[in-house]
Design a protein around this motif. Structure first.
Motif, PDB file in Angstrom:
ATOM      1  N   ASP A 191      41.702  34.067  34.100  1.00 19.32           N
ATOM      2  CA  ASP A 191      41.881  32.917  35.776  1.00 19.32           C
ATOM      3  C   ASP A 191      43.602  34.141  36.575  1.00 19.32           C
ATOM      4  OD1 ASP A 191      40.065  31.943  36.089  1.00 19.32           O
ATOM      5  OD2 ASP A 191      40.899  29.572  35.084  1.00 19.32           O
ATOM      6  N   ARG A 192      44.233  34.475  35.722  1.00 16.89           N
ATOM      7  CA  ARG A 192      45.734  35.547  36.726  1.00 16.89           C
ATOM      8  C   ARG A 192      44.816  36.357  37.729  1.00 16.89           C
ATOM      9  NH1 ARG A 192      48.688  36.405  30.906  1.00 16.89           N
ATOM     10  NH2 ARG A 192      49.021  34.408  30.099  1.00 16.89           N
ATOM     11  N   ASP A 193      43.644  37.387  36.892  1.00 16.44           N
ATOM     12  CA  ASP A 193      43.095  38.012  37.644  1.00 16.44           C
ATOM     13  C   ASP A 193      41.525  37.920  38.651  1.00 16.44           C
ATOM     14  OD1 ASP A 193      45.562  39.603  37.229  1.00 16.44           O
ATOM     15  OD2 ASP A 193      44.754  40.172  35.011  1.00 16.44           O
ATOM     16  N   TRP A 194      40.563  36.712  37.605  1.00 15.81           N
ATOM     17  CA  TRP A 194      39.797  36.685  38.540  1.00 15.81           C
ATOM     18  C   TRP A 194      39.597  35.294  38.209  1.00 15.81           C
ATOM     19  CZ3 TRP A 194      36.756  41.720  38.832  1.00 15.81           C
ATOM     20  CH2 TRP A 194      37.337  41.968  37.872  1.00 15.81           C
ATOM     21  N   PRO A 195      40.373  35.187  39.928  1.00 20.37           N
ATOM     22  CA  PRO A 195      40.258  33.411  39.891  1.00 20.37           C
ATOM     23  C   PRO A 195      38.713  32.920  40.221  1.00 20.37           C
ATOM     24  CG  PRO A 195      41.658  34.082  41.085  1.00 20.37           C
ATOM     25  CD  PRO A 195      41.535  34.908  39.764  1.00 20.37           C
ATOM     26  N   LEU A 196      38.164  33.883  40.901  1.00 22.55           N
ATOM     27  CA  LEU A 196      36.644  33.774  41.469  1.00 22.55           C
ATOM     28  C   LEU A 196      36.074  34.349  41.190  1.00 22.55           C
ATOM     29  CD1 LEU A 196      38.155  34.561  45.767  1.00 22.55           C
ATOM     30  CD2 LEU A 196      37.097  32.022  44.975  1.00 22.55           C
ATOM     31  N   SER A 197      35.610  34.898  40.646  1.00 20.32           N
ATOM     32  CA  SER A 197      35.038  35.378  39.938  1.00 20.32           C
ATOM     33  C   SER A 197      34.285  34.692  38.316  1.00 20.32           C
ATOM     34  CB  SER A 197      34.739  37.008  39.555  1.00 20.32           C
ATOM     35  OG  SER A 197      35.570  37.913  40.733  1.00 20.32           O
ATOM     36  N   ARG A 198      35.152  34.570  37.591  1.00 18.51           N
ATOM     37  CA  ARG A 198      35.294  33.575  36.547  1.00 18.51           C
ATOM     38  C   ARG A 198      35.370  32.114  36.817  1.00 18.51           C
ATOM     39  NH1 ARG A 198      36.691  29.267  33.899  1.00 18.51           N
ATOM     40  NH2 ARG A 198      37.984  28.973  34.990  1.00 18.51           N
ATOM     41  N   LEU A 199      35.569  31.766  38.147  1.00 16.63           N
ATOM     42  CA  LEU A 199      34.318  30.160  38.303  1.00 16.63           C
ATOM     43  C   LEU A 199      33.212  30.317  38.752  1.00 16.63           C
ATOM     44  CD1 LEU A 199      37.091  28.380  39.961  1.00 16.63           C
ATOM     45  CD2 LEU A 199      36.471  27.905  37.912  1.00 16.63           C
ATOM     46  N   LEU A 200      32.794  31.852  39.166  1.00 18.18           N
ATOM     47  CA  LEU A 200      31.446  31.897  39.456  1.00 18.18           C
ATOM     48  C   LEU A 200      30.170  32.101  38.750  1.00 18.18           C
ATOM     49  CD1 LEU A 200      32.551  33.229  43.507  1.00 18.18           C
ATOM     50  CD2 LEU A 200      31.028  30.979  42.316  1.00 18.18           C
ATOM     51  N   LEU A 201      31.065  32.610  37.350  1.00 19.82           N
ATOM     52  CA  LEU A 201      30.013  34.080  36.998  1.00 19.82           C
ATOM     53  C   LEU A 201      30.075  33.108  35.269  1.00 19.82           C
ATOM     54  CD1 LEU A 201      30.837  37.640  37.718  1.00 19.82           C
ATOM     55  CD2 LEU A 201      28.611  35.979  37.471  1.00 19.82           C
ATOM     56  N   ALA A 202      31.939  33.102  35.270  1.00 20.09           N
ATOM     57  CA  ALA A 202      31.415  32.315  33.775  1.00 20.09           C
ATOM     58  C   ALA A 202      32.750  30.342  33.534  1.00 20.09           C
ATOM     59  CB  ALA A 202      32.696  33.124  33.239  1.00 20.09           C
ATOM     60  N   GLY A 203      32.249  30.066  34.749  1.00 18.96           N
ATOM     61  CA  GLY A 203      32.548  28.796  34.971  1.00 18.96           C
ATOM     62  C   GLY A 203      32.392  27.607  34.236  1.00 18.96           C
ATOM     63  N   THR A 204      31.436  27.399  33.076  1.00 16.66           N
ATOM     64  CA  THR A 204      30.829  26.058  32.399  1.00 16.66           C
ATOM     65  C   THR A 204      31.248  27.056  31.369  1.00 16.66           C
ATOM     66  OG1 THR A 204      28.824  27.431  32.301  1.00 16.66           O
ATOM     67  CG2 THR A 204      28.808  26.163  33.831  1.00 16.66           C
TER      68      THR A 204
END
Length: 546
Positions: free
Chosen positions: A348-361
């Protein structure tokens, strides 16, 4: 057998540090507030003295004051378990480091800390199985390390989530000591983690433990959580020290005749809080010199490591694979949950949007940690967790194309370049206003303003509901996916701000953005800056006065 003899000095009461001058508690400022409150600093750092000098902002002060305030070296990246022994070059560097700072001994948790030089996320080592096979392999690692050291290696009991193996942790450590002859470092929080996992009292097993071979005690903060009847201890040094651990320090100090040091691992505690804990510990460990302690050790030759890949199997279970039948399923799930949380926090330091969208669960995050891209991270020291996530994200998008997700991933891939490409302008002079340090402007072909807002709003909403419902309802991520699928046409201008080790994207009103862009080109006279731009920019920390 190899006979070794040392004279261990008395170190007394110590405070640990990660040698970051910006973090609390700053040990030397604390000593200035309360002279003599503790006697030494124990620090964590890379094995190499050169790397430590380059990376640790507090090291210069530690170096210049080591004659006044002695130090103990508690390294990171030192494997005392795992599929491979530490390379000779690393251990030569470790010994040179310990000798240079006059560390009387080196202590380290018995665990697998890194693979190919790449530390596991959050320095969450893999704990060995508490079995005869685990004793054998850990003894091989410990004797190998000691063979390169000119000071003693103190073996520290590791933290535990899941019970693995037939031995109690104290029996495991006692056998490891008997196999190697090396002294022991007893971490009381780590002991509590095992006792809770096993459903035992905190002092279970201590009556038969070789307390006469313990040269150091560790006490630190942590959190106890419960899953049904099961208790779990999370070794989080930023938390308050639990009362039962402070009581155990008081009970054990008189029972450890070889004790040379008691260390408070107070990372993250504000100075005023650390003062309170150290004052209490000082009553147990009074100030004043004591004579050196002779320590003689006979170490056997280094045995060969077992050929089986048990460490990698434990690694896979730790990051989400199913445990073997009959294993501690509940503990394994708790360990996986904690490891996944650390991975998410780092991403989440560098990928806050992508992490939620692709690996949020949990399931999707586990898909990432079970992927070949994540495993490859620990086969090359040049890679970083973000590289592995970027490679995994690209593969996921190839297999399941989505234009909205692709735009978000492209944006967050681009951000580090946007930071480097937008060099900081000159600082403001007297009477002028300019961009604050660590603030720059960037641009992107499509407008993701709504997605940036939606991610922050959703995090607040889901975290608030989790406090009330005791569950994170990740189904709400669906709304973020909708927003990511409808980016506005660009070009888009935004504010970038350095935040810790990552970058923060800020959106703002067009009038404020126009004012910031003008000041990014050249600082302006404060009287000439539009009042609204000046007030909002200063309030948000985006502007600074000369």
């Amino acid at each position: 057998m190899r006979d070794l003899t040392w004279q261990l000095p008395w170190r007394g009461l110590g405070l640990s540090s990660n040698l970051d001058a910006a973090e609390s508690p700053h040990p030397y400022r604390l000593l200035a507030e309360a002279p003599g409150l503790f006697d030494f600093v124990e620090y964590s750092a890379p094995l190499s003295l050169e790397e430590t000098r380059a990376q640790a902002s507090l090291f210069p002060e530690l170096w210049t004051r080591r004659g006044e305030v002695p130090v103990l070296f508690h390294p990171v990246h030192l494997n005392l378990y795992g599929p491979e022994l530490e390379p000779a070059a690393a251990l030569h560097a470790l010994d040179a480091h310990a000798r240079a700072v006059d560390s009387a001994w080196v202590g380290n948790d018995v665990g697998w800390w890194h693979a190919a030089g790449q530390p596991f996320p959050g320095y969450l080592y893999v704990t060995p199985p508490f079995s005869e096979a685990g004793v054998r392999d850990c003894a091989a690692h410990a004797l190998h390390v000691q063979s390169y050291l000119s000071v003693p290696l103190a073996l520290e009991n590791p933290a535990v989530f899941a019970r693995r193996g037939e031995l109690h942790v104290l029996d495991f450590m006692a056998r490891l000591h008997a196999r190697t002859g090396l002294p022991l470092l007893l971490d009381l929080g780590h002991l509590l983690s095992y006792q809770l996992a096993a459903g035992l009292p905190l002092d279970a097993g201590l009556a038969d433990f070789p307390l006469d071979r313990v040269i150091e005690l560790h006490v630190a903060g942590g959190v106890v959580t419960r899953r049904g009847a099961r208790g779990l201890y999370v070794d989080d040094h930023t938390q308050p020290v639990r009362e039962e651990l402070l009581a155990l320090v008081e009970a054990l100090v008189p029972r450890c005749p070889a004790l040379r040091a008691v260390t408070f691992e107070g990372d993250g505690h504000p100075l005023e809080v650390a003062l309170l804990t150290l004052r209490r510990l000082r009553r147990v460990v009074p100030a004043g010199p004591r004579p050196p302690l002779p320590l003689s050790v006979s170490t056997p030759p280094v045995p060969a490591l077992a050929a089986e890949s048990a460490p990698w199997a434990l690694f896979s279970v730790g990051y989400g694979a199913a445990p073997e039948p009959g294993e501690d399923v509940e503990g394994a799930r708790a360990e996986t949950d904690f490891r996944l949380a650390v991975v998410a926090e780092q991403l989440d330091r560098d990928w806050p949007l992508s992490r939620l969208l692709l690996a949020g669960t949990r399931e999707r995050l586990r898909d990432f940690t079970a992927s070949p891209e994540f495993r490859a991270l620990f086969e090359s020291p040049e890679r970083a967790p973000g590289h592995a996530f970027a490679a995994w994200s690209r593969r996921v998008l190839r297999e399941h194309p989505d234009e909205g997700l692709a735009a978000v991933v492209s944006f967050e891939t681009f951000l580090p370049n946007a930071w480097r490409m937008s060099a900081p302008g000159p600082g403001p002079g007297p009477g002028q206003v300019g961009l604050a340090e660590g603030v720059r402007l960037g641009g992107f072909p499509v407008d993701l303003t709504e997605a940036v807002f939606a991610a922050r709003a959703l995090r607040r909403h889901l975290a608030g509901r989790a406090w009330a419902s005791e569950a994170l309802e990740v189904s709400g991520l669906d709304s973020l996916a909708q927003v990511a699928g409808r980016p506005a046409p660009g070009p888009w201008r935004f504010v970038l701000r350095r935040k810790g080790r990552g970058l923060e994207v800020l959106t703002c009103a067009p009038s404020l953005l126009a004012g910031l862009e003008a000041l990014a080109r050249a600082p302006g006279a404060e009287a000439e800056v539009p009042p609204r731009v000046l007030a909002e920019g200063l309030a948000l920390g985006l502007l600074r006065r000369g």
